[in-house]
Motif scaffolding. Sequence first.
Motif, PDB file in Angstrom:
ATOM      1  N   TYR A 254       0.830  -1.191   0.000  1.00 41.85           N
ATOM      2  CA  TYR A 254       0.000   0.000   0.000  1.00 41.85           C
ATOM      3  C   TYR A 254       0.869   1.248   0.000  1.00 41.85           C
ATOM      4  O   TYR A 254       1.994   1.226   0.482  1.00 41.85           O
ATOM      5  CB  TYR A 254      -0.920  -0.003   1.235  1.00 41.85           C
ATOM      6  N   GLU A 255       0.300   2.313  -0.537  1.00 34.50           N
ATOM      7  CA  GLU A 255       1.050   3.565  -0.583  1.00 34.50           C
ATOM      8  C   GLU A 255       0.430   4.580   0.365  1.00 34.50           C
ATOM      9  O   GLU A 255      -0.786   4.657   0.506  1.00 34.50           O
ATOM     10  CB  GLU A 255       1.008   4.117  -2.015  1.00 34.50           C
ATOM     11  N   GLY A 256       1.284   5.368   0.982  1.00 34.35           N
ATOM     12  CA  GLY A 256       0.784   6.413   1.866  1.00 34.35           C
ATOM     13  C   GLY A 256       1.910   7.346   2.255  1.00 34.35           C
ATOM     14  O   GLY A 256       3.066   7.144   1.850  1.00 34.35           O
ATOM     15  N   PRO A 257       1.597   8.348   3.042  1.00 30.17           N
ATOM     16  CA  PRO A 257       2.636   9.224   3.567  1.00 30.17           C
ATOM     17  C   PRO A 257       3.252   8.585   4.808  1.00 30.17           C
ATOM     18  O   PRO A 257       2.622   7.719   5.425  1.00 30.17           O
ATOM     19  CB  PRO A 257       1.849  10.481   3.956  1.00 30.17           C
ATOM     20  N   MET A 258       4.454   9.009   5.168  1.00 29.24           N
ATOM     21  CA  MET A 258       5.109   8.391   6.314  1.00 29.24           C
ATOM     22  C   MET A 258       4.622   8.984   7.636  1.00 29.24           C
ATOM     23  O   MET A 258       5.372   9.092   8.593  1.00 29.24           O
ATOM     24  CB  MET A 258       6.621   8.497   6.162  1.00 29.24           C
ATOM     25  N   THR A 259       3.349   9.363   7.656  1.00 33.23           N
ATOM     26  CA  THR A 259       2.757   9.787   8.924  1.00 33.23           C
ATOM     27  C   THR A 259       1.982   8.647   9.560  1.00 33.23           C
ATOM     28  O   THR A 259       1.552   8.761  10.692  1.00 33.23           O
ATOM     29  CB  THR A 259       1.771  10.953   8.698  1.00 33.23           C
ATOM     30  N   ILE A 260       1.775   7.570   8.837  1.00 37.37           N
ATOM     31  CA  ILE A 260       0.927   6.514   9.391  1.00 37.37           C
ATOM     32  C   ILE A 260       1.674   5.754  10.474  1.00 37.37           C
ATOM     33  O   ILE A 260       2.908   5.724  10.508  1.00 37.37           O
ATOM     34  CB  ILE A 260       0.405   5.542   8.310  1.00 37.37           C
ATOM     35  N   THR A 261       0.919   5.138  11.359  1.00 37.35           N
ATOM     36  CA  THR A 261       1.533   4.335  12.417  1.00 37.35           C
ATOM     37  C   THR A 261       1.468   2.862  12.028  1.00 37.35           C
ATOM     38  O   THR A 261       0.724   2.473  11.124  1.00 37.35           O
ATOM     39  CB  THR A 261       0.773   4.500  13.746  1.00 37.35           C
ATOM     40  N   CYS A 262       2.226   2.090  12.755  1.00 37.37           N
ATOM     41  CA  CYS A 262       2.227   0.647  12.531  1.00 37.37           C
ATOM     42  C   CYS A 262       0.819   0.097  12.765  1.00 37.37           C
ATOM     43  O   CYS A 262       0.355  -0.783  12.033  1.00 37.37           O
ATOM     44  CB  CYS A 262       3.235   0.021  13.482  1.00 37.37           C
ATOM     45  N   GLU A 263       0.155   0.640  13.766  1.00 38.84           N
ATOM     46  CA  GLU A 263      -1.212   0.197  14.067  1.00 38.84           C
ATOM     47  C   GLU A 263      -2.153   0.420  12.877  1.00 38.84           C
ATOM     48  O   GLU A 263      -2.922  -0.456  12.506  1.00 38.84           O
ATOM     49  CB  GLU A 263      -1.712   0.969  15.289  1.00 38.84           C
ATOM     50  N   GLU A 264      -2.055   1.623  12.282  1.00 36.26           N
ATOM     51  CA  GLU A 264      -2.900   1.896  11.107  1.00 36.26           C
ATOM     52  C   GLU A 264      -2.602   0.918   9.980  1.00 36.26           C
ATOM     53  O   GLU A 264      -3.518   0.454   9.282  1.00 36.26           O
ATOM     54  CB  GLU A 264      -2.643   3.320  10.596  1.00 36.26           C
ATOM     55  N   LEU A 265      -1.306   0.643   9.778  1.00 38.43           N
ATOM     56  CA  LEU A 265      -0.931  -0.258   8.692  1.00 38.43           C
ATOM     57  C   LEU A 265      -1.594  -1.629   8.873  1.00 38.43           C
ATOM     58  O   LEU A 265      -2.046  -2.249   7.911  1.00 38.43           O
ATOM     59  CB  LEU A 265       0.596  -0.389   8.643  1.00 38.43           C
ATOM     60  N   ILE A 266      -1.674  -2.074  10.107  1.00 39.48           N
ATOM     61  CA  ILE A 266      -2.274  -3.388  10.358  1.00 39.48           C
ATOM     62  C   ILE A 266      -3.806  -3.312  10.361  1.00 39.48           C
ATOM     63  O   ILE A 266      -4.481  -4.144   9.758  1.00 39.48           O
ATOM     64  CB  ILE A 266      -1.810  -3.947  11.723  1.00 39.48           C
ATOM     65  N   MET A 267      -4.333  -2.289  11.038  1.00 45.28           N
ATOM     66  CA  MET A 267      -5.759  -2.296  11.353  1.00 45.28           C
ATOM     67  C   MET A 267      -6.642  -1.512  10.386  1.00 45.28           C
ATOM     68  O   MET A 267      -7.817  -1.833  10.221  1.00 45.28           O
ATOM     69  CB  MET A 267      -5.994  -1.725  12.766  1.00 45.28           C
ATOM     70  N   SER A 268      -6.091  -0.466   9.778  1.00 44.87           N
ATOM     71  CA  SER A 268      -6.953   0.445   9.029  1.00 44.87           C
ATOM     72  C   SER A 268      -7.588  -0.242   7.820  1.00 44.87           C
ATOM     73  O   SER A 268      -7.009  -1.146   7.206  1.00 44.87           O
ATOM     74  CB  SER A 268      -6.121   1.650   8.586  1.00 44.87           C
ATOM     75  N   ASP A 269      -8.756   0.256   7.457  1.00 45.27           N
ATOM     76  CA  ASP A 269      -9.468  -0.297   6.316  1.00 45.27           C
ATOM     77  C   ASP A 269      -8.718  -0.118   5.008  1.00 45.27           C
ATOM     78  O   ASP A 269      -8.900  -0.882   4.061  1.00 45.27           O
ATOM     79  CB  ASP A 269     -10.848   0.369   6.184  1.00 45.27           C
ATOM     80  N   GLU A 270      -7.891   0.944   4.952  1.00 44.42           N
ATOM     81  CA  GLU A 270      -7.169   1.161   3.691  1.00 44.42           C
ATOM     82  C   GLU A 270      -5.957   0.250   3.551  1.00 44.42           C
ATOM     83  O   GLU A 270      -5.391   0.143   2.477  1.00 44.42           O
ATOM     84  CB  GLU A 270      -6.662   2.593   3.603  1.00 44.42           C
ATOM     85  N   TYR A 271      -5.504  -0.308   4.648  1.00 47.93           N
ATOM     86  CA  TYR A 271      -4.301  -1.143   4.591  1.00 47.93           C
ATOM     87  C   TYR A 271      -4.638  -2.586   4.976  1.00 47.93           C
ATOM     88  O   TYR A 271      -5.380  -3.252   4.275  1.00 47.93           O
ATOM     89  CB  TYR A 271      -3.199  -0.533   5.458  1.00 47.93           C
ATOM     90  N   GLY A 272      -4.135  -3.046   6.083  1.00 50.25           N
ATOM     91  CA  GLY A 272      -4.239  -4.474   6.418  1.00 50.25           C
ATOM     92  C   GLY A 272      -5.618  -4.966   6.833  1.00 50.25           C
ATOM     93  O   GLY A 272      -5.854  -6.166   6.880  1.00 50.25           O
ATOM     94  N   GLN A 273      -6.481  -4.056   7.193  1.00 47.86           N
ATOM     95  CA  GLN A 273      -7.860  -4.406   7.591  1.00 47.86           C
ATOM     96  C   GLN A 273      -7.941  -5.371   8.770  1.00 47.86           C
ATOM     97  O   GLN A 273      -8.849  -6.182   8.860  1.00 47.86           O
ATOM     98  CB  GLN A 273      -8.650  -4.953   6.402  1.00 47.86           C
ATOM     99  N   GLY A 274      -6.974  -5.275   9.667  1.00 44.98           N
ATOM    100  CA  GLY A 274      -7.086  -6.009  10.928  1.00 44.98           C
ATOM    101  C   GLY A 274      -6.589  -7.440  10.863  1.00 44.98           C
ATOM    102  O   GLY A 274      -6.230  -7.958   9.808  1.00 44.98           O
ATOM    103  N   MET A 275      -6.594  -8.034  12.038  1.00 47.68           N
ATOM    104  CA  MET A 275      -6.041  -9.378  12.166  1.00 47.68           C
ATOM    105  C   MET A 275      -7.068 -10.425  11.761  1.00 47.68           C
ATOM    106  O   MET A 275      -8.244 -10.324  12.080  1.00 47.68           O
ATOM    107  CB  MET A 275      -5.622  -9.623  13.621  1.00 47.68           C
ATOM    108  N   ARG A 276      -6.588 -11.464  11.106  1.00 44.31           N
ATOM    109  CA  ARG A 276      -7.459 -12.582  10.753  1.00 44.31           C
ATOM    110  C   ARG A 276      -8.052 -13.190  12.018  1.00 44.31           C
ATOM    111  O   ARG A 276      -7.317 -13.451  12.975  1.00 44.31           O
ATOM    112  CB  ARG A 276      -6.649 -13.676  10.068  1.00 44.31           C
ATOM    113  N   GLY A 277      -9.338 -13.399  12.024  1.00 41.58           N
ATOM    114  CA  GLY A 277     -10.006 -13.979  13.182  1.00 41.58           C
ATOM    115  C   GLY A 277      -9.945 -13.088  14.411  1.00 41.58           C
ATOM    116  O   GLY A 277     -10.169 -13.559  15.520  1.00 41.58           O
ATOM    117  N   SER A 278      -9.584 -11.833  14.217  1.00 41.77           N
ATOM    118  CA  SER A 278      -9.452 -10.869  15.319  1.00 41.77           C
ATOM    119  C   SER A 278      -8.533 -11.343  16.452  1.00 41.77           C
ATOM    120  O   SER A 278      -8.681 -10.926  17.598  1.00 41.77           O
ATOM    121  CB  SER A 278     -10.829 -10.525  15.913  1.00 41.77           C
ATOM    122  N   VAL A 279      -7.582 -12.194  16.125  1.00 36.96           N
ATOM    123  CA  VAL A 279      -6.597 -12.613  17.131  1.00 36.96           C
ATOM    124  C   VAL A 279      -5.701 -11.407  17.440  1.00 36.96           C
ATOM    125  O   VAL A 279      -5.284 -10.710  16.517  1.00 36.96           O
ATOM    126  CB  VAL A 279      -5.734 -13.777  16.587  1.00 36.96           C
TER     127      VAL A 279
END
Lengths: 436, 197
Positions: A254-279
Motif C-alpha cells: 500500500y502507498e501512503g505518507p510516512m505519517t501513518i503508524t504501525c497500528e494503522e498499517l495493520i488495522m486500518s481499512d485502507e491497509y491491512g484491515q485487521g487481524m485474521r479472526g481478530s486474534v
Amino acid sequence: MPNYEPVLLRNVGVENARSIDVYRSRGGYRSAEKALKQMSPDDVIDEVKKANLRGRGGAGFPAGVKWTFLPKDRKRTLLCVNADESEPPTFCNRVLMEEDPHQLIEGTIIAGYTTRAQIAYIYLRVEFHEQFHILQKAVDEAYAAGLLGKNILGSDYSLEIYLHRGAGAYVCGEETGLIESIEGKRGWPRIKPPFPAIEGLFRQPTVVNNVETLANLPHIIERGADWFLSIGPPGSSGPKLFCISGPVNRPGCYEGPMTITCEELIMSDEYGQGMRGSVPVKAVFPGGTSMGVLKGDELGMKMDFDDPRNYGLLGLGTAAAVVVNAETDIRLVLRNLARFYALESCGQCTQCREGTSWMYRIAQRIENGAGRVEDLDLLEEVAGRMGMMPGLSICGLPDGATFPVRGVVQKFRAELEERIRNQDPGKVEAVLAVLN
Amino acid sequence: MSWQTIDRNVSPYAAGSEPVLSEGVREKIRSFFPRYDTKRAVLLPALHMVQDALGHVPYKAMAEIAEVLEIHPSDVLDTLTFYTHFWTHPKGEKVVMACRSISCELTGGREVLDAIKSHLGIGEHETTADGKYSLVTEECLAGCDHGPCMLINEKLHKCVKAADVPKLLDDAKNDRIEVPRSDLFDAPERSNSNQPS
Ligand SMILES: Cc1cc2nc3c(=O)[nH]c(=O)nc-3n(C[C@H](O)[C@H](O)[C@H](O)COP(=O)(O)O)c2cc1C
Ligand code: SF4
Ligand code: FES
C-alpha cells in the motif's frame, strides 16, 4: 489515509498499464523528456536534494547527496538498479516492476542522465521470473520508442539498460555484493572504502539505487521538490510503499505518507484491515525483519525514518511489516529468523559467519524444547558481539541479524522463560541428540 | 546463498568426450560480451543458459564455459557453488521451490511443505524417481502478501493450501506463466528439448 492520492501506484488497476502506450497516455516519459531537454544534471541533483529523497532500499541515505560523491572529473559512470529484494517480508519492488515497469525505466533514465551513466544494470533476483519477462519487454519497448539507446529523444544523452539476473543469494542485495555478482564472482561484499561512487563496478565510479527510490524521480521532476516535501513529516518526505503480511485480513503493498503508524498499517481499512479472526497482535517486525521487533503494545510507532529508533529498532528499513499473532509460539519466530541470517551470511567475516550460526543453533534448541534460561543470555551475548557496524564487519548483515534476535529475546523474555520452564525435562536428551 | 554447503554432488568429469556446449550456446554467451567490461561478467548469464540447455552444470560444462570466457575453470566452480540456483547434478524437469521464510511460515508454509514432501515422496534437494520433480526450500520469494507461496519453475503459486497440493502438483500446466516470455537468458535450443542422454 483519507484523500491520499497514490503516486507510485497510480497506474495500478489501469488496463494494460504495463504497455508503453498506456504509460505514455497517462503522462509517462514526460519527466524524462523534461529532465533531458530542459534541465542540466546539476539542476536535477539540486531538485532531488531539495526534495530530500531518502533511499528506499533500507539505509535511507539521501539519493541526491549520494550522487554528489561521484568524482567530478570521472570519465565514466555506471548505474546499478537494485532489484534484488530478498529481505523478508518485502515485496514492494516486485509490485512496482510488475504493475508499472515503465515508471522504473523512466526513473532509471533520469538517474542515468543525472549521474552521466552510459550503462544501467538492473540486478534482479532470479526468483523474479515473471517480473523479469515483464521488465525485459518494457525495456525492449523503450528502445523501440527511442527512449533508450543512442541520443534519447533526440538529445545528446545515450543510455543502455541491461537486465542482470542473480542466482539466489540475499547478500547480493548489499550494494558491493551486487557489484561483485555482476562481475561474475561470488556475491561477497567488498571492504569499504573505496565506496562504489569512487570505485565500484569494473572499478568505475558507480551508483547503486533501489527500485522504489528511482520510481520517485519522474514525480519529483514533474511536480517539484516542494510538492514532494508537502507529503509526510519533515525528514521523511514523499510517497512511500508499505508492505503488510502475515495473518492479517488484507496482506498487500500500500502507498501512503510516512505519517501513518504501525497500528494503522495493520488495522486500518485502507491497509491491512485487521487481524485474521481478530486474534490480537503479539509482535510486529515493521521494517523488514532486519530492523527488529515491536511488541503488541508498541504499535503507535510511526512508519517514518526516525521514530523506529525510539523503539529500539535499527531504522525504517524497507517499511515491510510482518505481524505475529498471539497464538504463535515466539520460539518459532526466533528460530525462523535466526535461520535466515545463518544461511544467508556470506561467510567472509568470522563473527558474522559463526555468530549467525550459533544463534540459529541456540534458537533451534530452544524451539525444540531443550532450551535453558542461560541460552537467552547467551543469545544476547553473541548478538552483542557481532553487530559491529561501522567498520568491523564488511557489510551490514550482522546488524540485520542481531536486531531481530536480540529484540525478540529482550522484548519476549518472559514468554521464552516460561516456555523453557514448562519443557519436558525427559525430552531434552533426545532433542539434543538430534540437533548436535 | 552462503558459505554453507548444499548438495553439491557433481556428475563425474567425462574427459576427452564430445563437448557438452553446443555452438549455439557458445555463440549466445559471446553475444553478451558487449554488455560488460569483462568477459568474466558474462558468467552468471552463461550459467543460466547452460543450465537451461543441459538441466544442470556438469564439470565439463564449467570447463567449457571457462574456455569461452577466458577464465580458469575453478573461477567458474567458485562462483557457481556460491549460488543456490545452479545445480551441479541432474535435477527434475520441474523444480518446486517452497518459501520457508517468516510470513509464509506464519500462514501455513510448513504444512504446505509437508504436503509436497508426502505427495512427491521426496525430501529437500531430492528428485523423484521418474525425474519429474525436484524439491527445494528457499528464503523469502518476495511474494509474502500471497503466503504461503512457492515457485514451480518460473510460475509463482500464491496462497497455497496444503489440501490443494496434490491437485496442483498433478497439473501438467502448473509451470506456465501468464506473461509473454523473454528468451534472453534461455538456451538457443530450448524449444527442441536438449536434455543430455
Ligand atoms: C545484507 C544486505 C542486503 C541488502 N539487500 C538489499 C536489497 O535487496 N535491495 C535494496 O535495494 N537494497 C538492499 N540493501 C541496501 C543496499 O546495500 C543499498 O544501501 C541500497 O541498494 C541503496 O539504494 P538506495 O540508496 O536507493 O536505498 C541491502 C543491504 C544489506 C547490508
Ligand atoms: S558481515 Fe557477514 S554477510 Fe557481510 S560480508 Fe561479512 S560475513 Fe558476509
Ligand atoms: S516470506 Fe514467503 S515470500 Fe516472503
